[in-house]
Design an enzyme around this catalytic site. Sequence first.
Site, short mmCIF file in Angstrom:
data_model
loop_
_atom_site.label_atom_id
_atom_site.label_comp_id
_atom_site.label_asym_id
_atom_site.label_seq_id
_atom_site.Cartn_x
_atom_site.Cartn_y
_atom_site.Cartn_z
CB SER A 247 -0.96 -0.04 1.20
OG SER A 247 -1.77 1.10 1.29
CB CYS A 248 1.98 3.77 -1.58
SG CYS A 248 1.11 3.52 -3.11
N GLY A 249 0.23 5.89 -0.82
CA GLY A 249 -0.44 7.08 -1.10
C GLY A 249 -1.78 6.76 -1.89
N GLY A 251 -1.46 4.29 -4.82
CA GLY A 251 -1.20 2.87 -5.48
C GLY A 251 -0.09 3.04 -6.58
CD1 TRP A 276 -3.14 8.24 3.83
CD2 TRP A 276 -3.35 6.13 4.85
NE1 TRP A 276 -3.37 8.39 5.21
CE2 TRP A 276 -3.37 7.07 5.84
CE3 TRP A 276 -3.40 4.89 5.22
CZ2 TRP A 276 -3.71 6.97 7.17
CZ3 TRP A 276 -3.50 4.65 6.52
CH2 TRP A 276 -3.66 5.54 7.45
#
Length: 291
Positions: A247-249, A251, A276
């Site tokens: 996961s990240c900000g 994708g 996120w």
Amino acid sequence: MSSFSTVPNIVSTEWVAQNHESIIPLDGSWHMPNANRDPYKEYLEKRIKNARFFGIDEIKDKNTDLPHMLPSSENFAKAIGELGISEKDHIVVYDSIGLFSSTRVYWTFRVFGHEKISVIDGGLPKWIAEKREIESGPVSFTPKVYKTPTLNEELVRNYEDIRNNIDKGPDSPDFEQVLDARPEARFEGTAPEPRAGLSSGHMPHSFSVPFNSIIDPNTKTTLLKDDELKKLFESKHIDLNKPIVLSCGSGVTATMLYLALEKIGAEKLAVYDGSWTEYASKEDSPIVGKK
């Protein structure tokens, strides 16, 4: 090599130069909204010869408010066919940062079952630094038919999957380790998110593995060597034999971890597409270190 492909998942600029006639370069550059850079304009000004452009913010699901969710199989096939690419072509994707958004394009092709897809290690900066051939100016390509693929759901997670996994907890036998690629300060909740209105912090039971930690600090554009990558994930107590979700900000940088983990042999990998931006926008999402 990855287990379901006939080509390496990452190739060198030298390899690309030697094999240029049998591959199709694909510029997958994308920038954070606050970077004020136009990747398509830059592509027209400077690209690897015969490269096409994959617009992460164009080839996407347009029926959602989330930044760049996966497109449908039909829309993907139509867009790629229009670039003069078929499902049989060997695509080598790169970006203008070095190793950044190209991995999102790589993962997207993986999700749609494209067999021959590789990322250029070091991307356009390394290519240019080595004074290799570039071209500029307008482009036009003869369209091809790209056979409509089936989306491989094993490589994708949604919000419901993430919430169910949090509810299960790490003691569950089928728990999936969630790795968060955002910078550590955002993970800890000590720095704000770049997207207005979103809290920083992190999901319960998730691990912080900032995306820049997989990049070689000496070159600043290429991936760490395999043994260094293994040490990095070991130091974070990640079990490569158990399922991992990235996961990240929004994708994009999560897929950098996806590529790095795939390269060192992790096989049960998926990306949380909404990341996120989706998770923190839902009011009842549990957030550790909420700010």
